[in-house]
Motif scaffolding. Structure first.
Motif, PDB file in Angstrom:
ATOM      1  N   LYS A   1       0.808  -1.219   0.000  1.00 35.40           N
ATOM      2  CA  LYS A   1       0.000   0.000   0.000  1.00 35.40           C
ATOM      3  C   LYS A   1       0.839   1.266   0.000  1.00 35.40           C
ATOM      4  CE  LYS A   1      -3.866   0.470   1.876  1.00 35.40           C
ATOM      5  NZ  LYS A   1      -4.995   0.654   2.809  1.00 35.40           N
ATOM      6  N   ALA A   2       2.151   1.124   0.101  1.00 36.62           N
ATOM      7  CA  ALA A   2       3.009   2.302   0.071  1.00 36.62           C
ATOM      8  C   ALA A   2       3.128   2.889  -1.330  1.00 36.62           C
ATOM      9  CB  ALA A   2       4.399   1.954   0.601  1.00 36.62           C
ATOM     10  N   THR A   3       2.775   2.100  -2.335  1.00 34.89           N
ATOM     11  CA  THR A   3       2.852   2.601  -3.701  1.00 34.89           C
ATOM     12  C   THR A   3       1.653   3.503  -3.995  1.00 34.89           C
ATOM     13  OG1 THR A   3       1.692   0.654  -4.555  1.00 34.89           O
ATOM     14  CG2 THR A   3       4.092   0.550  -4.461  1.00 34.89           C
ATOM     15  N   ARG A   4       1.862   4.466  -4.849  1.00 32.89           N
ATOM     16  CA  ARG A   4       0.799   5.409  -5.193  1.00 32.89           C
ATOM     17  C   ARG A   4      -0.320   4.712  -5.968  1.00 32.89           C
ATOM     18  NH1 ARG A   4       1.595  10.831  -8.972  1.00 32.89           N
ATOM     19  NH2 ARG A   4      -0.588  11.558  -8.824  1.00 32.89           N
ATOM     20  N   THR A   5       0.042   3.767  -6.827  1.00 33.01           N
ATOM     21  CA  THR A   5      -0.969   3.051  -7.611  1.00 33.01           C
ATOM     22  C   THR A   5      -1.915   2.267  -6.715  1.00 33.01           C
ATOM     23  OG1 THR A   5       0.658   2.815  -9.392  1.00 33.01           O
ATOM     24  CG2 THR A   5      -1.296   1.428  -9.503  1.00 33.01           C
ATOM     25  N   ALA A   6      -1.392   1.651  -5.659  1.00 32.28           N
ATOM     26  CA  ALA A   6      -2.237   0.885  -4.744  1.00 32.28           C
ATOM     27  C   ALA A   6      -3.245   1.781  -4.051  1.00 32.28           C
ATOM     28  CB  ALA A   6      -1.365   0.160  -3.724  1.00 32.28           C
ATOM     29  N   ASN A   7      -2.841   2.962  -3.661  1.00 30.26           N
ATOM     30  CA  ASN A   7      -3.766   3.891  -2.994  1.00 30.26           C
ATOM     31  C   ASN A   7      -4.851   4.380  -3.952  1.00 30.26           C
ATOM     32  OD1 ASN A   7      -2.431   3.796  -0.493  1.00 30.26           O
ATOM     33  ND2 ASN A   7      -0.885   5.251  -1.217  1.00 30.26           N
TER      34      ASN A   7
ATOM     35  N   SER B   1       8.220  -5.427  -9.231  1.00 35.07           N
ATOM     36  CA  SER B   1       9.538  -4.800  -9.077  1.00 35.07           C
ATOM     37  C   SER B   1       9.420  -3.439  -8.419  1.00 35.07           C
ATOM     38  CB  SER B   1      10.213  -4.673 -10.445  1.00 35.07           C
ATOM     39  OG  SER B   1      10.349  -5.927 -11.064  1.00 35.07           O
ATOM     40  N   SER B   2       8.418  -2.645  -8.825  1.00 31.14           N
ATOM     41  CA  SER B   2       8.216  -1.320  -8.238  1.00 31.14           C
ATOM     42  C   SER B   2       7.874  -1.423  -6.763  1.00 31.14           C
ATOM     43  CB  SER B   2       7.112  -0.590  -8.999  1.00 31.14           C
ATOM     44  OG  SER B   2       6.816   0.656  -8.391  1.00 31.14           O
ATOM     45  N   ALA B   3       6.987  -2.372  -6.408  1.00 37.99           N
ATOM     46  CA  ALA B   3       6.610  -2.531  -5.004  1.00 37.99           C
ATOM     47  C   ALA B   3       7.781  -3.008  -4.161  1.00 37.99           C
ATOM     48  CB  ALA B   3       5.447  -3.507  -4.900  1.00 37.99           C
ATOM     49  N   CYS B   4       8.607  -3.887  -4.701  1.00 37.90           N
ATOM     50  CA  CYS B   4       9.784  -4.355  -3.960  1.00 37.90           C
ATOM     51  C   CYS B   4      10.795  -3.229  -3.764  1.00 37.90           C
ATOM     52  CB  CYS B   4      10.431  -5.527  -4.689  1.00 37.90           C
ATOM     53  SG  CYS B   4       9.443  -7.039  -4.676  1.00 37.90           S
ATOM     54  N   CYS B   5      10.926  -2.355  -4.741  1.00 34.56           N
ATOM     55  CA  CYS B   5      11.830  -1.209  -4.593  1.00 34.56           C
ATOM     56  C   CYS B   5      11.353  -0.258  -3.511  1.00 34.56           C
ATOM     57  CB  CYS B   5      11.952  -0.470  -5.925  1.00 34.56           C
ATOM     58  SG  CYS B   5      12.836  -1.398  -7.204  1.00 34.56           S
TER      59      CYS B   5
END
Length: 485
Positions: free
Chosen positions: A286-292, A361-365
């Motif tokens: 949930k830290a990614t902007r897309t997830a929010n 990959s983006s979420a892991c970063c």
């Protein structure tokens, strides 16, 4: 002729020979050589003839052939070739001076190989002749010329080089995977239903949990379609259609409503299931902007997931990409030709593979950037499974393209099974993960309650009735007090 004793290793009785040959039982179970059993029998139970002074045993080439294949097995267990059956003890060839047995495969192997290649050459010639006849407008006896496509279409009775054993194996695999997926989904729905009924456990609150559950439901619908299609394909004539008093196998360009219906339902529900899985790949961190953004607009996301698969499905129907599969007897989008298969199946997996890999990959970063993050680790594991499975699926296409002469889709093997059962493999994986996740959440909630302890409810004891005189005096005193104030 009969058996001769003493035999070639010096044993005097049938009992001794039987006990000795049992020592080779582990080697016989390995089947290191097809000639081993015959070779041992010819040594321990040689043939005899009244006109010959010596028993008839194996020839030396037979012994050498068995030794070449079985000696590595013996050496792997720390044994050497037994001295009693040394190959130099046996005649080099069968002649008048000393007879020996060459074995059933000594000359037969070469003949079998030649027969096999001759049969293969004959099949190739038949295929070439069939292709030439089709170009000239002539169809074989088990095919019918179709005017609307100007092609020869096989009859349903035409096996199309697919064995009945392979057909049965494919049907059993499809039924096993689909039934397993349905059972796992029913258990998951039961757990979620109980949680909502008793309201003791919060379920499906986060977007990854919702996506996981609905992906399982969509895969379950796909599995039910497979179960009905496999069980009743003969009754519904899914892969066969009546044309000019002939029962034809449904190929590309030949429309058949049951075939198109089954193929469309499988393709639509399977694509929806993949999109729900893709949503897990995007929203597990949930830290990614897309997830929010996706979490704030769940209704729109659901509408997109239900609507996006309609676009490739309509294109496939317009392109007449629906056809029956000879191995499974079911209809699929893309079975009409290799080109449509690559366009509507390979490209679908490729696009979803790239998007899911980039999202993961983006979420892991983002995990490396901060320590305080709301992450659903279990959902992240599930999300990582899809691109791995999709990669194996795409490799099966590449294998078919690089080795077209093998005709792997005409037999039951690892490559063909991966292609025709990939939807159900994904279904089994997702439904299994979903059930494990729900059970894990229940176990974690139970352990949390046990740590906090049990808080008993305070009993509500009945209060004694207040007498009327006391009640009136109390009201009167209260009234006087208020007037004084």
């Amino acid at each position: 002729m009969s058996n001769s004793f003493p035999n070639l290793v010096g044993e005097e009785s049938y009992k001794d020979a039987s006990e000795s040959i049992l020592t080779y039982k582990p080697l016989l179970s390995v089947v290191c050589s097809e000639q081993l059993k015959f070779f041992l029998c010819s040594v321990y139970f040689p043939m005899c003839n009244e006109k010959l002074a010596h028993p008839i045993g194996p020839c030396r080439p037979l012994c050498l052939s068995v030794q070449e294949k079985c000696l590595p097995v013996l050496e792997s267990f720390g044994f050497s070739w037994p001295d009693v059956i040394r190959c130099d003890k046996f005649p080099l060839e069968n002649n008048r001076e000393k007879m020996c047995m060459k074995g059933p495969n000594e000359q037969g192997t070469i003949q079998d190989e030649r027969a096999k290649y001759a049969a293969a050459d004959q099949d190739d010639e038949e295929d070439k002749q069939r292709a030439a006849d089709r170009l000239n407008g002539k169809c074989p006896q088990d095919e019918v010329f179709l005017n609307r496509t100007s092609k020869c279409v096989p009859l349903c009775s035409n096996p199309q080089k697919v064995g009945q054993t392979d057909r049965d194996s494919a049907s059993r695999l499809l039924l096993f995977l689909s039934l397993s997926s349905v059972i796992l989904t029913i258990l998951s729905v039961f757990i979620v239903g109980l949680s909502f009924y008793f309201r003791r456990l919060e379920m499906l609150n986060s977007l990854p949990e919702t996506a996981m559950f609905f992906s399982c439901i969509a895969f379950c619908i796909t599995s039910i379609i497979y179960i009905i299609s496999v069980s009743f394909k003969d009754q519904f004539q899914i892969s066969c259609t009546d044309y000019t008093h002939h029962l034809l196998f449904v190929t590309g360009g030949l429309s058949h409503v049951p075939c198109s219906t089954v193929a469309s339902l499988i393709y639509y529900t399977a694509t929806c299931s993949r999109l729900w899985w893709l949503l897990i790949c995007v929203s597990w961190n949930k830290a990614t902007r897309t997830a929010n953004i996706l979490d704030d607009s769940r209704t729109r996301v659901i509408m997109l997931i239900l609507g996006i698969p309609l676009a490739p499905l309509m294109l496939a129907l317009l392109a007449k990409a629906v056809a029956a599969n000879p191995l499974t007897g079911l209809c699929f989008i893309g079975s009409a030709s290799a080109g449509t298969d690559w366009m509507f199946n390979f490209c679908r997996e490729l696009v979803l593979f790239l998007i899911s890999s980039i999202a993961l990959s983006s979420a892991c970063c983002r995990l490396l950037g901060s320590d305080d993050q709301e992450v659903n680790g279990f959902a992240g594991v599930i999300a990582a499974v899809y691109p791995i499975a999709a990669l194996f699926y795409m490799l099966s296409f590449i294998n078919d393209a690089t080795q077209p002469n093998l005709s792997l889709d005409r037999s039951f093997n690892a490559v063909s099974a991966t292609k025709f059962s990939f939807d159900l493999l994904l279904s089994f994986i997702m439904c299994g993960f979903c059930l494990v996740y729900l059970l894990f959440k229940i176990a974690r909630s139970s352990s949390k309650v046990s740590k906090e302890g049990y808080q008993p409810a305070v009993p509500k004891l009945p209060q004694p009735a207040i007498p009327g005189s006391v009640r009136s005096n109390t009201y009167a005193s209260t009234f006087r007090t208020n007037n004084m104030i």
